[in-house]
Design an enzyme around this catalytic site. Structure first.
Site, mmCIF file in Angstrom:
data_model
loop_
_atom_site.group_PDB
_atom_site.id
_atom_site.type_symbol
_atom_site.label_atom_id
_atom_site.label_comp_id
_atom_site.label_asym_id
_atom_site.label_seq_id
_atom_site.Cartn_x
_atom_site.Cartn_y
_atom_site.Cartn_z
ATOM 1 N N THR A 1 2.045 -7.966 11.633
ATOM 2 C CA THR A 1 1.999 -6.781 10.794
ATOM 3 C C THR A 1 0.655 -6.759 10.081
ATOM 4 O OG1 THR A 1 2.896 -5.693 8.885
ATOM 5 C CG2 THR A 1 2.960 -8.078 8.876
ATOM 6 N N ASN B 1 0.993 10.598 5.716
ATOM 7 C CA ASN B 1 -0.294 10.312 6.337
ATOM 8 C C ASN B 1 -1.303 11.427 6.181
ATOM 9 O OD1 ASN B 1 -0.276 7.589 7.461
ATOM 10 N ND2 ASN B 1 1.628 8.343 8.363
ATOM 11 N N THR C 1 0.879 -1.192 0.000
ATOM 12 C CA THR C 1 0.000 0.000 0.000
ATOM 13 C C THR C 1 0.908 1.231 0.000
ATOM 14 O OG1 THR C 1 -0.255 -0.147 2.402
ATOM 15 C CG2 THR C 1 -2.002 -1.086 1.060
#
Lengths: 409, 409
Positions: free
Chosen positions: B193, B404, B156
């Protein structure tokens, strides 16, 4: 960068009878700034405090606890910025004691009547000689009207001085309250902000004041987070000078206690929220309210998980309604029997998630509209009880990284 | 920006007999990228997994738990990126089931023999039609040699594909192990994870594999943190295809089990550390080791407090030896009876704090020298027992905020 930080008029900060404040430029870390504050308190005052739960608490915090326990009547507080005197071992303890001894000598007091405070860099020796050399000047310029200067004198990475003041009438007697605080980073008080001092002139018996300071801290400084880092130096002090004409408050049952408690809480909430509004790099002020919990503890746990999440905080910085990050934070908060199928999530008045999933009627432009505001309410409804909790926090921006990467440099 | 990320040669990733991998470009979120992966497993394999402890776990995580419990023999895994299918309520569950049903139909399997995985944005409906439309292509290009492509297909915000492979000889038999992982953000696994898949060809009885997957996760994916956010989708899967000539391992007591366990742990640690090295915005790779604790839990608690602290992470980003921040994190980690007067702190070989205070022989240039490196050991000695724990983490940089703040935009 502070978020909707109110303009503070120095003249609107009421003097509190029985309390004076004076400062010095002692060159603790940098030249030409107020970095030492002495607050003097007339005989007969009650003083109470709450302190950091950090096991690596600073030397002055340990001394404060000792001196409050000694019960000799606190008559002065001494604060330095630029150095936290934490992680300094036995030499740090000796320095904190020496500070009190020197101020006691100069002011004609017993060292146990003095509370020391330090804030700044951890793990560096306190420049004790410069601090001691600054004390005469801080005693020489004592005035009851110096609250604004005092607020300036305790700043570190704060961009603005923080103060709040009000007068209330209780049983027909005017009570005056004024307070100052500092914060900016390393803020997830487990007790209080790094430093908060609030004085009022009502007379309050010591056991009642001890109760009051905890009540107030839990509803103000213990409800904020900037970065989740609990400082080594957090201290919140209440000073009841006893000069008001209001009869002494000797019980927590009286209506006068309730009125005073609410006034003190309001000023402390102001001071705590100012810290968040001036949080390092803050561009948004977020109120996180969690309702419908089994108890307040689980509501706080979830509110703090949201308030600490770097992913939530960066999404708010970007005004990006990536609100699944809030659900993720709720989910990992540690409430192990949480039924997520009952949870609703609101952003201001917008219902984003309903019964644990995306609200079918939710439109991204509605989330976006709220996210673009600088004051945002994140409201979580758990649907499993009647308890609630509120936490105030800010976003995580580029400037937070810049400020903390450059703090000492 | 990845930190000392090893160059991965696709040809060095060994095929694992009994396992094939194929992908599709299904346009889940963005066009022209591998975003669907199907891993097929021959009949007779054992499969075990550990999953996120997040209460808001994604729909596919719930389905994985169901299908593993059904005991029908797992024969395929299907992974999509671009959408986490989390916070999606009942429609999300239906979509995860529909994915399995469609793959079962195409591959001639039972839906309960399929494990679904999703990773990406939370709170958005899974584009189920595009996902289903991609499955035939992912089945058509199945090959045992496709580990590198598979690593690309699960990325991603990862900047680099993550894979590790090795061959070991156990009791004279060659055992081949290959694995892939993805991470980058929302990484503080409470289990694993976001996604990790590790296959080997030894034959392992199901109860032994169930034990092994927990052992390995606790020493690899459960030892890393990037931002402290535990994802809704964390999954770590072990596949034992059983094609090696090594006799079946049916007990955790055998030397063969120990040898296999160590090999699997080593590959899983590689995969976990690759996630940290490619942590969002990472510029430093830090190993935090806490020694001398009463038990491993308190060592982990302290190691994670250090690894999560935004102030510690920004100081490392700046190469600023503001190491009091580490002491502060130790102090607020929540070990309430910690005697800080016994604590030593090392940065690589430099003794920074001794017996809870600054080491008198410590010189800032020594701290600075270590801080400038890209691989740093933070070593804390508690002096109260023999337990230890290690956590791997990275610094907090401007790029973390940028990534982010922009992730969805």
């Amino acid at each position: 960068m502070a978020v909707n930080f109110p303009s503070i008029d120095p003249a609107a900060l009421h003097p509190v009878a029985g309390v004076t404040l004076g400062w010095a430029e002692a060159n603790i870390r940098k030249p030409n700034r107020k970095d030492v504050l002495v607050i003097r308190v007339d005989e007969g005052a009650s003083v109470a405090g709450v302190f950091t739960q950090n096991r690596f608490c600073a030397a002055p915090v340990t001394i404060c606890r000792e001196h409050l326990a000694a019960g000799k009547g606190i008559r002065a507080l001494v604060v330095n910025t630029g150095n936290a005197n934490a992680g300094t071992g036995e030499p740090g303890m000796a320095h904190a004691r020496e500070t009190c001894a020197e101020l006691a000598r100069l002011a004609g007091l017993n060292a146990q009547q003095i509370l020391p405070f330090s804030t700044g860099v951890i793990l560096e020796p306190l420049p004790i000689d410069r601090l001691k050399a600054g004390l005469p000047a801080a005693l020489a310029n004592q005035q009851a009207a110096h609250w604004f200067d005092a607020a300036q004198a305790i700043m570190t990475t704060d961009t603005l001085p923080k103060a709040s003041s009000r007068q209330v009438t209780i049983d027909g007697h005017v009570v005056t309250l004024s307070g100052i605080s500092k914060g900016a980073g390393m803020i997830r008080p487990n007790m209080a902000t790094m430093l908060g001092f609030l004085a009022f002139d009502a007379k309050v018996a010591q056991p009642v004041l001890d109760e009051l300071v905890k009540h107030v801290a839990d509803r103000s400084f213990n409800c904020i987070t900037i970065d989740g880092d609990t400082s080594t130096n957090d201290s919140f002090i209440l000073i009841a000078s006893g000069k008001s004409s209001l009869p002494a408050i000797t019980s927590t049952d009286s209506p006068a206690y309730a009125a005073l408690r609410d006034a003190v809480t309001a000023v402390a909430q102001d001071l705590a929220q100012l810290i968040v509004r001036d949080g390092e790099g803050a561009t948004k002020f977020m109120t996180v309210t969690v309702e419908g919990g089994k108890d307040a503890a689980e509501c706080r746990q979830i509110a703090y998980a949201i308030g600490h999440s770097p992913l939530v905080k960066t999404a708010f910085y970007a005004s990006d309604p990536n609100l699944g990050r809030i659900l993720a934070a709720i989910g990992y908060a540690g409430v192990t029997d949480l039924d997520v199928g009952k949870i609703d999530l609101y952003l201001d008045d917008v219902l984003v998630a309903k019964a644990g999933g995306r609200n079918p009627a939710y439109k991204e432009e509605d989330g976006q509209r709220v996210m673009k505001k600088s004051e945002i309410l994140i409201r979580v409804v758990l649907g499993r009880g009647n308890a609630t909790a509120t936490v105030w926090t800010c976003d995580l921006s580029h400037d937070y990284v810049s400020i903390n990467a450059d703090y000492r440099s």
